[in-house]
Enzyme design. Structure first.
Site, short mmCIF file in Angstrom:
data_model
loop_
_atom_site.label_atom_id
_atom_site.label_comp_id
_atom_site.label_asym_id
_atom_site.label_seq_id
_atom_site.Cartn_x
_atom_site.Cartn_y
_atom_site.Cartn_z
N ALA A 1 34.21 36.36 57.50
CA ALA A 1 32.77 36.52 57.71
C ALA A 1 32.14 37.67 56.94
O ALA A 1 30.92 37.70 56.76
CB ALA A 1 32.46 36.68 59.19
N CYS B 1 33.35 32.15 45.81
CA CYS B 1 32.37 32.58 44.83
C CYS B 1 33.07 32.74 43.49
O CYS B 1 32.98 33.76 42.82
CB CYS B 1 31.70 33.89 45.25
SG CYS B 1 30.25 34.25 44.21
N ASP C 1 35.18 31.05 53.69
CA ASP C 1 34.73 31.55 52.38
C ASP C 1 35.74 32.60 51.96
O ASP C 1 35.62 33.77 52.31
CB ASP C 1 33.32 32.12 52.51
CG ASP C 1 32.78 32.62 51.18
OD1 ASP C 1 33.43 32.39 50.15
OD2 ASP C 1 31.71 33.26 51.19
#
Length: 472
Positions: free
Chosen positions: A289, A409, A356
């Protein structure tokens, strides 16, 4: 008495103290922090600017110039290194790093801004006198006078190999990316020369500041009232500040009802939130997170549906940032510091899971230009096992009928499709969902079922997303 001894001596010129230029001194300090401490410019620069404003040294134009000098120099570092190397009589590794920073700042003023050449050289020499001393300032003066003899295109014609001779090395020098990064981006993007040139050029452009209006707490219409604010391209919650500015001065941001978040990051969270699940939809997990942007958006979306979010982050200080980002969320949430590869929650607990994962960050080189020079190909070997372990945890954590979002990313194939394919080969209880319909209106999403966003195509960071349903 000799003729020479009878001549009157010329009086020595009085010593002139160097002129201190607060803008260039601050830019130099920021570059030194990036070089010496592996700091990131986007973290170093704001407090330096704030301190300068508090001292009364800076106005808005000064801050804008300092920011351009720092980021412009970092983005074009590889190109400037090649040009400076052609103007010195020794290998660059033998030039002291502080001297090289002053030379790079000077090269950027000469080749990357509209500052007149004589002013760029003079200001750089004065900076060198202040931070390096008079002796090394003479070296800076000599080198920059050579740099000033041509413009950027002229220098590139001299120092870059031809495209026909070595396409990747040509692009690396012209667009200031390490060769291995050029190669990796080209592999992921596919296509010919035009696409990769557009992508590399986009990496060197100053990105707009993008805000997110957190649902139920702020609206895009409220943020559109800010100066030079326009609607986002794809996310209904996105607002772009076309002239930069200070997001921290915006009331909604100060109150946590809005935040700074790239539109690609918003799209990843929205796609996971909108993916169809079979059965209940009450428990959501953000398994990596920190620093909290996606978690805050997910928490706001969950609150609107009566769902609860658990935000987990391994590093305690980053978990603190997540807690700060989620503070004031109207719905139930919890933030914990936990290792996602050894989760404290039971398997099959959640209906939706976002993972992520930590990565090389090659998708955010617009915002962190220095990362391109720090990363090495061997970093992929370090991230790969962690990324696979976290994806396995995510699949274990979701119940049958629930959905996992695997995001990075980075567009590097070793961090995106290779990870997903490797893990799903061992998980017959999963299926890939087509993520493209969950990004409505966004063009150029490829053949699917996963999604890769691009700076030059979408105006976002190069975010990757794969959506996976647990089937049994």
């Amino acid at each position: 008495m000799s003729e020479q001894s009878r001549r009157p001596r010329r009086p020595a010129k009085p010593y002139r103290r160097p002129q201190k230029d607060p803008v260039r001194i601050l830019a130099f300090e920021a570059l030194r922090a990036v070089d010496e401490r592996d700091a990131y410019a986007n973290l170093v620069l704001p407090p330096l600017l704030r301190k300068a404003r508090e001292k009364g040294d800076f106005d808005g134009r000064d801050a804008a110039l300092a920011t351009e000098l720092v980021y412009g120099t970092l983005r074009r570092q590889g190109t400037y290194d090649a040009i400076i190397a052609a103007c010195v009589d020794r290998p660059l590794r033998e030039v002291d790093p502080p001297v090289l920073d002053v030379l790079s700042l000077g090269a950027h003023q000469l080749l990357g801004t509209r500052i007149p050449s004589h002013a760029a050289v003079s200001a750089s020499v004065e900076l060198a006198r202040v931070v390096l001393g008079d002796g090394r300032a003479k070296f800076v003066n000599a080198v920059l006078r050579k740099v000033a003899q041509d413009d950027l295109d002229g220098w590139l014609a001299k120092v870059a190999p031809s495209y026909d001779q070595d396409p990747e090395d040509h692009l690396a020098v012209v667009h200031s990316h390490p060769r291995w990064v050029v190669s990796a981006l080209w592999d992921s993007l596919g296509g010919g020369r035009a696409g990769i040139e557009e992508l590399l050029a986009a990496d060197n452009e100053r990105p707009e500041v993008t805000l997110v209006a957190r649902p139920g707490r702020a609206t895009a219409e409220e943020l559109l009232g800010e100066e030079a604010a326009v609607a986002g391209r794809w996310s209904p919650y996105a607002v772009r500040l076309t002239e930069g500015g200070e997001p921290g001065a915006i009331t909604a941001v100060q109150e946590g009802r809005a935040g700074v978040q790239d539109e690609g990051s918003q799209l990843v969270a929205l796609a996971l939130a909108d993916a169809p699940v079979e059965g209940p939809d009450a428990k959501w997990l953000d398994g990596c997170a920190g620093p909290g942007g996606k978690a805050a958006l997910l928490a706001a979306l969950a609150a609107e549906r009566g769902a609860a979010l658990l935000a987990s982050e391994k590093q305690p200080h980053r978990a603190g940032l997540v807690e700060k980002a989620l503070h004031g969320n109207p719905g139930p949430y919890q933030v914990i510091a936990a290792d996602g590869t050894r989760p404290p929650w039971l398997p099959g607990t959640f209906d939706r899971v976002l993972m992520d994962v930590p990565c090389t960050g090659l998708g955010a080189l617009r915002r962190r230009p220095e990362a391109r020079w720090r990363r090495r190909p061997e970093d992929l070997d370090n991230f790969g096992p962690l990324q696979r372990a976290l994806l396995r945890t995510a699949i274990d954590s979701v119940r049958v009928g629930g959905v996992v979002g695997y995001a990075t990313c980075s567009p590097h194939l070793a961090e995106t499709r290779a990870v997903v394919q490797d893990v799903l080969k061992q998980r017959p209880d999963t299926e890939l969902l087509d993520a493209r319909p969950l990004l409505p209106g966004v063009p150029d999403l490829g053949e699917g079922p996963d999604v890769q966003l691009w700076p030059h195509l979408h105006g976002t960071d190069a975010m990757y997303l794969a959506l996976i349903r647990r089937t049994g």
